[in-house]
Each structure stands twice: as structure tokens, then as C-alpha cells.
Design a protein around this motif. Structure first.
Motif, short mmCIF file in Angstrom:
data_model
loop_
_atom_site.label_atom_id
_atom_site.label_comp_id
_atom_site.label_asym_id
_atom_site.label_seq_id
_atom_site.Cartn_x
_atom_site.Cartn_y
_atom_site.Cartn_z
N MET A 1 33.17 34.26 -68.89
CA MET A 1 33.19 34.98 -67.75
C MET A 1 33.09 33.70 -66.63
O MET A 1 31.70 32.94 -66.95
CB MET A 1 32.06 36.02 -67.41
CG MET A 1 33.01 36.29 -65.95
SD MET A 1 32.17 37.78 -65.90
CE MET A 1 32.42 38.51 -64.56
N GLU A 2 33.04 32.74 -65.59
CA GLU A 2 32.98 31.69 -64.94
C GLU A 2 31.53 32.20 -63.38
O GLU A 2 31.30 33.17 -63.44
CB GLU A 2 33.81 31.99 -64.27
CG GLU A 2 34.05 29.85 -62.97
CD GLU A 2 34.52 29.47 -63.19
OE1 GLU A 2 34.37 29.66 -61.57
OE2 GLU A 2 35.89 29.59 -63.03
N HIS A 3 30.87 31.88 -64.15
CA HIS A 3 29.43 31.55 -62.17
C HIS A 3 28.99 31.06 -61.55
O HIS A 3 29.51 29.63 -61.99
CB HIS A 3 28.28 31.52 -63.61
CG HIS A 3 27.05 31.96 -62.51
ND1 HIS A 3 26.68 33.09 -62.49
CD2 HIS A 3 26.13 30.90 -62.13
CE1 HIS A 3 25.84 33.52 -61.67
NE2 HIS A 3 25.59 31.73 -61.33
N THR A 4 29.61 32.02 -60.06
CA THR A 4 30.14 31.55 -59.14
C THR A 4 28.51 32.38 -58.28
O THR A 4 28.29 32.87 -57.90
CB THR A 4 30.79 31.67 -58.24
OG1 THR A 4 30.96 33.40 -58.36
CG2 THR A 4 32.11 31.06 -59.16
N SER A 5 27.78 31.04 -57.85
CA SER A 5 26.84 31.43 -56.84
C SER A 5 27.05 30.29 -55.32
O SER A 5 28.22 29.47 -55.26
CB SER A 5 25.53 30.90 -57.44
OG SER A 5 25.74 29.36 -57.80
N THR A 6 27.11 30.94 -54.11
CA THR A 6 27.08 30.44 -53.07
C THR A 6 25.71 29.26 -53.18
O THR A 6 24.67 29.43 -53.52
CB THR A 6 26.23 31.32 -51.92
OG1 THR A 6 27.27 32.68 -52.36
CG2 THR A 6 26.41 31.05 -50.75
N PRO A 7 26.28 27.24 -52.53
CA PRO A 7 25.49 26.85 -52.58
C PRO A 7 24.86 27.00 -51.61
O PRO A 7 25.09 27.40 -50.19
CB PRO A 7 27.18 25.87 -52.28
CG PRO A 7 27.86 26.56 -51.71
CD PRO A 7 27.92 27.94 -52.20
N ALA A 8 23.59 26.45 -52.21
CA ALA A 8 22.48 25.97 -51.25
C ALA A 8 23.32 25.27 -49.75
O ALA A 8 23.96 24.60 -49.98
CB ALA A 8 21.51 25.90 -51.89
N VAL A 9 22.12 25.27 -48.49
CA VAL A 9 22.96 24.86 -47.52
C VAL A 9 22.96 23.33 -47.11
O VAL A 9 21.73 23.13 -47.81
CB VAL A 9 22.85 25.50 -46.47
CG1 VAL A 9 22.98 26.67 -45.97
CG2 VAL A 9 20.82 26.00 -45.88
N THR A 10 23.36 22.58 -46.91
CA THR A 10 22.93 21.54 -46.87
C THR A 10 21.57 20.82 -45.51
O THR A 10 22.50 21.43 -44.94
CB THR A 10 24.09 20.14 -47.00
OG1 THR A 10 25.03 20.63 -45.75
CG2 THR A 10 25.32 21.14 -48.53
N PRO A 11 21.84 19.90 -45.34
CA PRO A 11 21.10 19.18 -44.32
C PRO A 11 22.30 18.44 -43.57
O PRO A 11 21.80 18.80 -42.24
CB PRO A 11 20.08 17.66 -44.83
CG PRO A 11 20.07 18.50 -46.17
CD PRO A 11 20.72 18.90 -46.90
N ALA A 12 23.51 18.33 -43.81
CA ALA A 12 24.24 18.29 -42.42
C ALA A 12 24.99 19.41 -41.99
O ALA A 12 25.15 19.47 -40.62
CB ALA A 12 25.89 16.38 -43.42
N SER A 13 25.37 20.62 -42.64
CA SER A 13 25.52 21.59 -42.35
C SER A 13 24.55 22.35 -41.67
O SER A 13 25.19 22.74 -40.36
CB SER A 13 26.13 22.35 -43.46
OG SER A 13 24.94 23.00 -44.00
N VAL A 14 23.57 22.37 -41.77
CA VAL A 14 22.45 23.02 -40.59
C VAL A 14 22.73 22.26 -39.60
O VAL A 14 22.76 22.61 -39.08
CB VAL A 14 21.38 22.79 -41.54
CG1 VAL A 14 20.07 23.40 -40.73
CG2 VAL A 14 21.17 23.98 -42.39
N GLY A 15 22.67 21.14 -39.48
CA GLY A 15 22.64 20.09 -38.17
C GLY A 15 23.87 20.29 -37.47
O GLY A 15 23.71 20.60 -36.33
#
Length: 177
Positions: free
Chosen positions: A1-15
Motif C-alpha cells: 500500500m502506498e503512503h501519500t501525504s500532503t506535501p508541506a508548503v514551500t516558501p515560494a508557494s506561500v510567497g
């Protein structure tokens, strides 16, 4: 079973996110100032800086909320610089459209106001005023290059503000976690 998680936000995406939000607020505020002919009031200009500072602080808070409560000093600088560039894009495009298509007399009125302020100062000769006005007219950005200058100036200014703001809002992740 594959484990997927929501990636953490990046400084660029927040910017980018907070640059768009803060840029939209800045454009609306600028339009209101121009429409009410309050743009030349220094107090109103300081509120623009307050909007930028508020946007940076909120972006840092958002990043920390979605990154386990941590944000390094460098990440804070990156968020603010990206946000500043996005704000510069929106502000530059708005200014270009406003000056060239909405209010063609804007530049002339601004120059007349500047001349009146200089003439009110009795320490400046007429020759000095004429020379200052020539330089002011040359430096008034009205063409497409004004958008580029807006991007660069706002990104640099946001970076400079972030040098202080990031020192206050940072929360570095412990090294041995």
C-alpha cells in the motif's frame, strides 16, 4: 500500500499566495487613493507600507502553521521576496494601465503638484526647480518598463523589510530532532 501525504508548503508557494492577496489589497487601496486624489498625502503612503508588512507577517504565520511551527530566517526572506515580486507585478500592471488608459492626466497633475511644493519652498531658485522638474519628468515611469521597475523595487523593498521581520518571526527547527 502506498503512503501519500500532503506535501508541506514551500516558501515560494506561500510567497505567491500572499503576494497575490497582498497585491490585490494594494491595488485596490492605490485605486481608492488615486480616485479620491489622496495619493500625495504622506500618511496614506505609510499605510501602503503597513499593508506590505502585514502581508509578510501573515505569510510567515501561514508558513509556520503548515510547517510544524517552524520557519528559518532564510525561508522568511524567501517568502517575503517572492511575495514582493508578485505584489510588484500586480502593482506595476495596475499603475501602467491607470496612467496610460484610465487617467491620462495623472502624470501632468503629479508634476504640477511637485512643482507647487518646490515653489512653496523659498530656498529653491526657479532654475533649480526647472532642473528638478526635468529630471522628475524623465524618471516618471509610464511605459512597459515601469512594470519591470515595479517588480524589482517591490521585491527589494520586501526583502529589506524581511531582514527585520524574519528575525522576529523565525522559529528554527532544532538540529537534533
Amino acid at each position: 500500500m502506498e503512503h501519500t501525504s500532503t506535501p508541506a508548503v514551500t516558501p515560494a508557494s506561500v510567497g505567491i499566495r500572499y503576494g497575490l492577496l497582498t497585491g490585490l489589497v494594494t491595488v485596490i487601496y492605490s485605486f481608492v487613493l488615486k480616485a479620491a486624489d489622496l495619493e500625495q498625502k504622506p500618511v496614506m503612503g505609510f499605510l501602503t507600507f503597513g499593508i506590505l508588512i502585514g502581508g509578510i507577517v501573515l505569510a510567515h504565520k501561514f508558513y509556520k502553521q503548515h510547517n510544524g511551527g517552524f520557519m528559518s530566517y532564510g525561508q522568511g526572506l524567501g517568502i517575503a521576496t517572492v511575495a514582493g515580486a508578485v505584489i510588484g507585478v500586480l502593482s506595476g500592471i495596475f499603475q501602467y494601465i491607470y496612467v496610460n488608459f484610465i487617467d491620462a492626466q495623472y502624470v501632468q497633475r503629479t508634476l504640477e503638484t511637485a512643482r507647487a511644493k518646490m515653489e512653496a519652498d523659498s530656498n529653491i531658485s526657479e532654475e533649480q526647480i526647472d532642473q528638478a522638474m526635468q529630471w522628475t519628468e524623465k524618471m516618471m515611469p509610464t511605459g512597459p518598463i515601469s512594470i519591470v521597475w515595479s517588480i524589482l523595487a517591490t521585491a527589494v523593498f520586501a526583502f529589506l523589510l524581511a531582514l527585520i521581520i524574519s528575525a522576529i518571526t523565525k522559529n528554527t527547527r532544532p538540529e537534533f530532532e
